[in-house]
Design a protein around this motif. Structure first.
Motif, PDB file in Angstrom:
ATOM      1  N   UNK A 127       0.831  -1.200   0.000  1.00 53.21           N
ATOM      2  CA  UNK A 127       0.000   0.000   0.000  1.00 53.21           C
ATOM      3  C   UNK A 127       0.873   1.261   0.000  1.00 53.21           C
ATOM      4  N   UNK A 128       1.929   1.257   0.814  1.00 56.55           N
ATOM      5  CA  UNK A 128       2.836   2.410   0.859  1.00 56.55           C
ATOM      6  C   UNK A 128       3.490   2.634  -0.497  1.00 56.55           C
ATOM      7  N   UNK A 129       4.011   1.574  -1.081  1.00 55.50           N
ATOM      8  CA  UNK A 129       4.709   1.710  -2.362  1.00 55.50           C
ATOM      9  C   UNK A 129       3.761   2.167  -3.462  1.00 55.50           C
ATOM     10  N   UNK A 130       2.537   1.691  -3.431  1.00 50.55           N
ATOM     11  CA  UNK A 130       1.570   2.145  -4.436  1.00 50.55           C
ATOM     12  C   UNK A 130       1.221   3.614  -4.223  1.00 50.55           C
ATOM     13  N   UNK A 131       1.036   4.015  -2.967  1.00 41.72           N
ATOM     14  CA  UNK A 131       0.717   5.419  -2.668  1.00 41.72           C
ATOM     15  C   UNK A 131       1.828   6.352  -3.148  1.00 41.72           C
ATOM     16  N   UNK A 132       3.062   5.851  -3.129  1.00 39.73           N
ATOM     17  CA  UNK A 132       4.218   6.668  -3.514  1.00 39.73           C
ATOM     18  C   UNK A 132       4.654   6.429  -4.965  1.00 39.73           C
ATOM     19  N   UNK A 133       3.807   5.729  -5.728  1.00 41.99           N
ATOM     20  CA  UNK A 133       4.114   5.406  -7.134  1.00 41.99           C
ATOM     21  C   UNK A 133       5.438   4.668  -7.266  1.00 41.99           C
ATOM     22  N   UNK A 134       5.696   3.765  -6.308  1.00 39.71           N
ATOM     23  CA  UNK A 134       6.939   2.987  -6.298  1.00 39.71           C
ATOM     24  C   UNK A 134       6.713   1.502  -6.600  1.00 39.71           C
ATOM     25  N   UNK A 135       5.459   1.093  -6.712  1.00 40.12           N
ATOM     26  CA  UNK A 135       5.186  -0.330  -6.829  1.00 40.12           C
ATOM     27  C   UNK A 135       5.851  -0.938  -8.064  1.00 40.12           C
ATOM     28  N   UNK A 136       5.839  -0.211  -9.170  1.00 40.46           N
ATOM     29  CA  UNK A 136       6.449  -0.734 -10.398  1.00 40.46           C
ATOM     30  C   UNK A 136       7.970  -0.801 -10.286  1.00 40.46           C
ATOM     31  N   UNK A 137       8.524  -0.126  -9.283  1.00 40.90           N
ATOM     32  CA  UNK A 137       9.976  -0.109  -9.085  1.00 40.90           C
ATOM     33  C   UNK A 137      10.414  -0.998  -7.920  1.00 40.90           C
ATOM     34  N   UNK A 138       9.517  -1.814  -7.395  1.00 44.32           N
ATOM     35  CA  UNK A 138       9.809  -2.552  -6.161  1.00 44.32           C
ATOM     36  C   UNK A 138      11.001  -3.489  -6.301  1.00 44.32           C
TER      37      UNK A 138
END
Length: 318
Positions: A127-138
């Motif tokens: 959820x945090x990574x998606x909120x920060x637009x980082x999910x695609x960069x995980x």
């Protein structure tokens, strides 16, 4: 124990600072008997010029630097004597982009959560990574990310262990407009969920837009702490500028009861008054101008910004 240390905190204070000083062997006094309370669930903006003591104050509250005198409590936990409990309540986003360059985004955020003894919670981290637009960069290594993306990773790390108090130390310095917008949207959501936000910023318009209360620190001392809207009302100024039909050589004696400034070319009269003042003075001024036969072709009103107030406070003008 000093009287300041013995003073009980307000019931709604989640961070309580009492008589806090920090001095170094070199003779530098970074903080001088700072008293400060941060309310539960608010956004508090700490403003001050470079070297004022903002980062030192945050570092002591977060347990990174030891204070010389005084006490700090976070939700009732002493930051020295109950360090683990106090620190576990705090998330910190530092100014510096310092993180493990060879780790992936997911690994470093997962590790940050584990540092605080929290059980794995991949749903929360996602959820945090998606909120920060980082999910695609995980799965990307941090060294391959842009500066803005690295800043997002720092925020994700600070939120990984679900803190109740989040410190943002110059979080938008040097980042793009898109990240700034995303960050403040997330800050609003965090505040709605009950997280207390303390931020320092050089972008005073951000404090004006976001903060519930404003604190000003200068030369290691808290100059003022005030509700933002109250501060704007108490210390703000309004100006009414009148463009005259015909220039004046001087302000007529009949207008002496108003604080008026005449421009060098005699073409403009400016009336300055407090925002708390009664605007009936404007109507009386305009009526008096008519009685004196002074006509104007245009008028313009303006109001102090938070930046104007901040500069005045730091210079000692208020």
């Amino acid at each position: 124990m000093s009287p300041l240390e013995a003073t009980p905190s307000s019931p709604d204070a989640i961070v309580s600072v009492r008589g806090l000083s920090k001095h170094y062997k070199s003779g530098l006094q970074a903080l001088n008997k700072v008293d400060l309370e941060i309310r539960r669930g608010e956004i508090f903006a700490l403003l001050g010029p470079n070297g004022a003591g903002k980062t030192t104050l945050i570092s002591i509250i977060c347990g990174i630097v030891n204070g010389s005198e005084g006490s700090v409590h976070v939700d009732g936990h002493d930051i020295v004597h109950d360090y683990r409990a106090a620190r576990g309540l705090i998330g910190l986003v530092p100014q510096e982009l310092s993180t493990d360059a060879f780790e992936t985004v997911w690994a470093t955020v997962k590790f940050s959560r584990g540092l605080f003894g929290k059980a794995p919670n991949p749903v929360h981290l996602e959820r945090i990574l998606r909120d920060l637009s980082l999910w695609e960069k995980k799965d990307s290594k941090i060294m391959a990310l842009s500066g803005g993306m690295k800043r997002r990773v720092l925020i994700a790390k600070a939120l990984a262990h679900e803190p109740r108090v989040l410190f943002l130390d110059e979080p938008t310095a040097g980042v793009d407009v898109e990240l700034r917008h995303d960050m403040w949207e997330m800050v609003r959501r965090l505040r709605e969920s009950g997280v207390t936000i303390i931020l320092t910023t050089h972008y005073i318009e951000e404090a004006e837009q976001m903060a519930d209360r404003i604190g000003v620190i200068n030369r290691g001392e808290i100059v003022l702490v005030e509700e933002k809207h109250t501060l704007m009302q108490k210390l703000g100024k309004k100006q009414l500028t009148l463009s005259l039909q015909s220039p004046l050589a001087a302000v007529p004696e009949g207008l002496s009861e108003w604080p008026l400034d005449l421009s060098d070319d005699g073409q403009c009269l400016t009336y300055t008054f407090d925002t708390q003042g009664n605007d009936t003075g404007i109507a009386m001024l305009l009526r008096k101008l008519g009685e004196l036969g002074i006509d104007f072709k245009d008028l313009h009103s303006s109001e102090s910004s938070l930046e104007d107030i901040f500069v005045s406070l730091v210079r000692g003008g208020v």
